[in-house]
Design a protein around this motif. Structure first.
Motif, PDB file in Angstrom:
ATOM      1  N   SER A  71       0.841  -1.198   0.000  1.00 12.36           N
ATOM      2  CA  SER A  71       0.000   0.000   0.000  1.00 12.36           C
ATOM      3  C   SER A  71       0.875   1.246   0.000  1.00 12.36           C
ATOM      4  O   SER A  71       1.967   1.250   0.555  1.00 12.36           O
ATOM      5  CB  SER A  71      -0.901   0.021   1.238  1.00 12.36           C
ATOM      6  OG  SER A  71      -1.625  -1.185   1.354  1.00 12.36           O
ATOM      7  N   VAL A  72       0.374   2.310  -0.622  1.00 10.27           N
ATOM      8  CA  VAL A  72       1.086   3.583  -0.633  1.00 10.27           C
ATOM      9  C   VAL A  72       0.527   4.430   0.510  1.00 10.27           C
ATOM     10  O   VAL A  72      -0.634   4.844   0.477  1.00 10.27           O
ATOM     11  CB  VAL A  72       0.917   4.313  -1.981  1.00 10.27           C
ATOM     12  CG1 VAL A  72       1.602   5.675  -1.933  1.00 10.27           C
ATOM     13  CG2 VAL A  72       1.476   3.473  -3.121  1.00 10.27           C
ATOM     14  N   LEU A  73       1.363   4.657   1.530  1.00 10.60           N
ATOM     15  CA  LEU A  73       0.942   5.425   2.701  1.00 10.60           C
ATOM     16  C   LEU A  73       1.707   6.739   2.783  1.00 10.60           C
ATOM     17  O   LEU A  73       1.696   7.409   3.816  1.00 10.60           O
ATOM     18  CB  LEU A  73       1.166   4.595   3.964  1.00 10.60           C
ATOM     19  CG  LEU A  73       0.422   3.255   3.997  1.00 10.60           C
ATOM     20  CD1 LEU A  73       0.887   2.399   5.164  1.00 10.60           C
ATOM     21  CD2 LEU A  73      -1.072   3.470   4.065  1.00 10.60           C
ATOM     22  N   ALA A  74       2.352   7.114   1.695  1.00  9.46           N
ATOM     23  CA  ALA A  74       3.168   8.327   1.668  1.00  9.46           C
ATOM     24  C   ALA A  74       2.316   9.571   1.881  1.00  9.46           C
ATOM     25  O   ALA A  74       1.197   9.669   1.375  1.00  9.46           O
ATOM     26  CB  ALA A  74       3.915   8.428   0.339  1.00  9.46           C
ATOM     27  N   SER A  75       2.868  10.510   2.657  1.00 13.12           N
ATOM     28  CA  SER A  75       2.231  11.807   2.914  1.00 13.12           C
ATOM     29  C   SER A  75       0.848  11.687   3.542  1.00 13.12           C
ATOM     30  O   SER A  75      -0.012  12.542   3.338  1.00 13.12           O
ATOM     31  CB  SER A  75       2.155  12.633   1.624  1.00 13.12           C
ATOM     32  OG  SER A  75       3.453  12.847   1.104  1.00 13.12           O
ATOM     33  N   THR A  76       0.622  10.613   4.317  1.00 18.45           N
ATOM     34  CA  THR A  76      -0.658  10.452   5.009  1.00 18.45           C
ATOM     35  C   THR A  76      -0.527  10.958   6.444  1.00 18.45           C
ATOM     36  O   THR A  76       0.564  11.028   6.992  1.00 18.45           O
ATOM     37  CB  THR A  76      -1.111   8.979   5.029  1.00 18.45           C
ATOM     38  OG1 THR A  76      -0.084   8.177   5.628  1.00 18.45           O
ATOM     39  CG2 THR A  76      -1.396   8.471   3.629  1.00 18.45           C
ATOM     40  N   ARG A  92       4.885   1.798   1.410  1.00 20.19           N
ATOM     41  CA  ARG A  92       5.676   3.026   1.312  1.00 20.19           C
ATOM     42  C   ARG A  92       5.218   3.995   2.398  1.00 20.19           C
ATOM     43  O   ARG A  92       4.073   4.428   2.410  1.00 20.19           O
ATOM     44  CB  ARG A  92       5.508   3.649  -0.074  1.00 20.19           C
ATOM     45  CG  ARG A  92       6.304   2.889  -1.127  1.00 20.19           C
ATOM     46  CD  ARG A  92       6.316   3.640  -2.418  1.00 20.19           C
ATOM     47  NE  ARG A  92       5.312   3.033  -3.289  1.00 20.19           N
ATOM     48  CZ  ARG A  92       4.918   3.554  -4.426  1.00 20.19           C
ATOM     49  NH1 ARG A  92       5.386   4.700  -4.836  1.00 20.19           N
ATOM     50  NH2 ARG A  92       4.020   2.934  -5.164  1.00 20.19           N
ATOM     51  N   PHE A  93       6.157   4.340   3.300  1.00 19.50           N
ATOM     52  CA  PHE A  93       5.840   5.153   4.477  1.00 19.50           C
ATOM     53  C   PHE A  93       6.419   6.572   4.409  1.00 19.50           C
ATOM     54  O   PHE A  93       6.373   7.288   5.392  1.00 19.50           O
ATOM     55  CB  PHE A  93       6.400   4.485   5.742  1.00 19.50           C
ATOM     56  CG  PHE A  93       5.734   3.185   6.111  1.00 19.50           C
ATOM     57  CD1 PHE A  93       4.514   3.173   6.757  1.00 19.50           C
ATOM     58  CD2 PHE A  93       6.335   1.974   5.813  1.00 19.50           C
ATOM     59  CE1 PHE A  93       3.909   1.980   7.117  1.00 19.50           C
ATOM     60  CE2 PHE A  93       5.739   0.774   6.166  1.00 19.50           C
ATOM     61  CZ  PHE A  93       4.520   0.780   6.821  1.00 19.50           C
ATOM     62  N   GLN A  94       6.966   7.006   3.280  1.00 20.96           N
ATOM     63  CA  GLN A  94       7.610   8.310   3.223  1.00 20.96           C
ATOM     64  C   GLN A  94       6.655   9.420   3.659  1.00 20.96           C
ATOM     65  O   GLN A  94       5.513   9.482   3.222  1.00 20.96           O
ATOM     66  CB  GLN A  94       8.118   8.628   1.803  1.00 20.96           C
ATOM     67  CG  GLN A  94       9.148   7.678   1.274  1.00 20.96           C
ATOM     68  CD  GLN A  94       8.525   6.523   0.496  1.00 20.96           C
ATOM     69  OE1 GLN A  94       7.348   6.226   0.618  1.00 20.96           O
ATOM     70  NE2 GLN A  94       9.341   5.855  -0.286  1.00 20.96           N
ATOM     71  N   LYS A  95       7.163  10.300   4.532  1.00 22.95           N
ATOM     72  CA  LYS A  95       6.427  11.478   4.994  1.00 22.95           C
ATOM     73  C   LYS A  95       5.112  11.133   5.687  1.00 22.95           C
ATOM     74  O   LYS A  95       4.183  11.937   5.718  1.00 22.95           O
ATOM     75  CB  LYS A  95       6.177  12.457   3.845  1.00 22.95           C
ATOM     76  CG  LYS A  95       7.455  12.998   3.235  1.00 22.95           C
ATOM     77  CD  LYS A  95       7.154  13.975   2.116  1.00 22.95           C
ATOM     78  CE  LYS A  95       8.436  14.479   1.473  1.00 22.95           C
ATOM     79  NZ  LYS A  95       8.186  15.325   0.310  1.00 22.95           N
ATOM     80  N   ILE A  96       5.029   9.936   6.270  1.00 15.42           N
ATOM     81  CA  ILE A  96       3.834   9.554   7.022  1.00 15.42           C
ATOM     82  C   ILE A  96       3.896  10.217   8.393  1.00 15.42           C
ATOM     83  O   ILE A  96       4.980  10.426   8.931  1.00 15.42           O
ATOM     84  CB  ILE A  96       3.734   8.014   7.148  1.00 15.42           C
ATOM     85  CG1 ILE A  96       2.344   7.595   7.656  1.00 15.42           C
ATOM     86  CG2 ILE A  96       4.839   7.455   8.035  1.00 15.42           C
ATOM     87  CD1 ILE A  96       2.074   6.106   7.546  1.00 15.42           C
ATOM     88  N   ALA A  97       2.754  10.594   8.951  1.00 15.10           N
ATOM     89  CA  ALA A  97       2.727  11.242  10.263  1.00 15.10           C
ATOM     90  C   ALA A  97       1.679  10.576  11.151  1.00 15.10           C
ATOM     91  O   ALA A  97       0.503  10.490  10.783  1.00 15.10           O
ATOM     92  CB  ALA A  97       2.417  12.730  10.123  1.00 15.10           C
TER      93      ALA A  97
END
Length: 195
Positions: A71-76, A92-97
């Motif tokens: 799953s794409v979880l970037a910028s979430t 993908r966890f990039q920029k996840i908060a």
């Protein structure tokens, strides 16, 4: 209203606002959920394989025993959410908060969480085997019962984190930032007699 075993495969549901909706056993495989906003929603045993969540926002929502596979979880953004018992595989966890979230019993084995802010989160009994937590912020996180064998923690910040003796024995804390209390607990867990 509870939606049970609904088929949302490949559905385009981007930029929607969902409030107090409940989903049980629903299949969202390859759905487009970019920009989705949820508040007070519950998802139990739902499949989010290959779902694109990029830019989505979730507040006080629960994703319990759900599958996130590629799953794409970037910028979430996830605020006051529960991910209890969910599994994350090659996401993908990039920029996840995450803010004040409960990730107890989650499976993040081999997850790439380098430099991700996980500070203050509940990660009780989480599976972090072989996870890449290089440079991650884990300050104040509750890692009681977490499985940390093989986890890459170099440069991670564990000040104020709660770890039990088992986690301290499994984890390689070389190059990790810890407070005095954790350092003493780590030494004791490795058999040192402290006077």
């Amino acid at each position: 209203m509870i939606e049970t075993a609904e088929d949302y495969r490949e559905a385009v549901l981007s930029e929607q606002w969902w409030e107090k909706r409940s989903f049980v056993g629903c299949d969202f495989t390859e759905a487009d959920l970019r920009g989705l906003r949820t508040q007070g929603c519950t998802f139990d045993q739902c499949d989010f394989t290959k779902v694109d969540f990029e830019g989505s926002r979730h507040e006080a929502s629960a994703f319990r025993s759900c599958t996130f596979d590629r799953s794409v979880l970037a910028s979430t953004r996830w605020s006051s959410c529960s991910m209890l018992g969910s599994s994350f595989v090659d996401c993908r966890f990039q920029k996840i908060a995450f803010t004040e979230c409960d990730l107890s019993l989650v499976s993040l084995s081999k997850a790439r969480l380098s430099k991700v802010d996980l500070g203050g989160l509940r990660l009780r009994e989480a599976n972090l085997l072989d996870a890449d937590l290089t440079g991650a912020d884990l300050r104040g996180a509750d890692l009681t019962g977490a499985r940390l064998a093989g986890a890459k923690l170099d440069g991670a910040d564990l000040r104020g984190a709660r770890l039990d003796a088992n986690g301290l024995v499994q984890a390689n804390l070389t190059g990790v930032h810890v407070d005095t209390e954790t350092a003493i607990a780590y030494a004791a867990a490795h058999g040192l007699v402290i006077h």
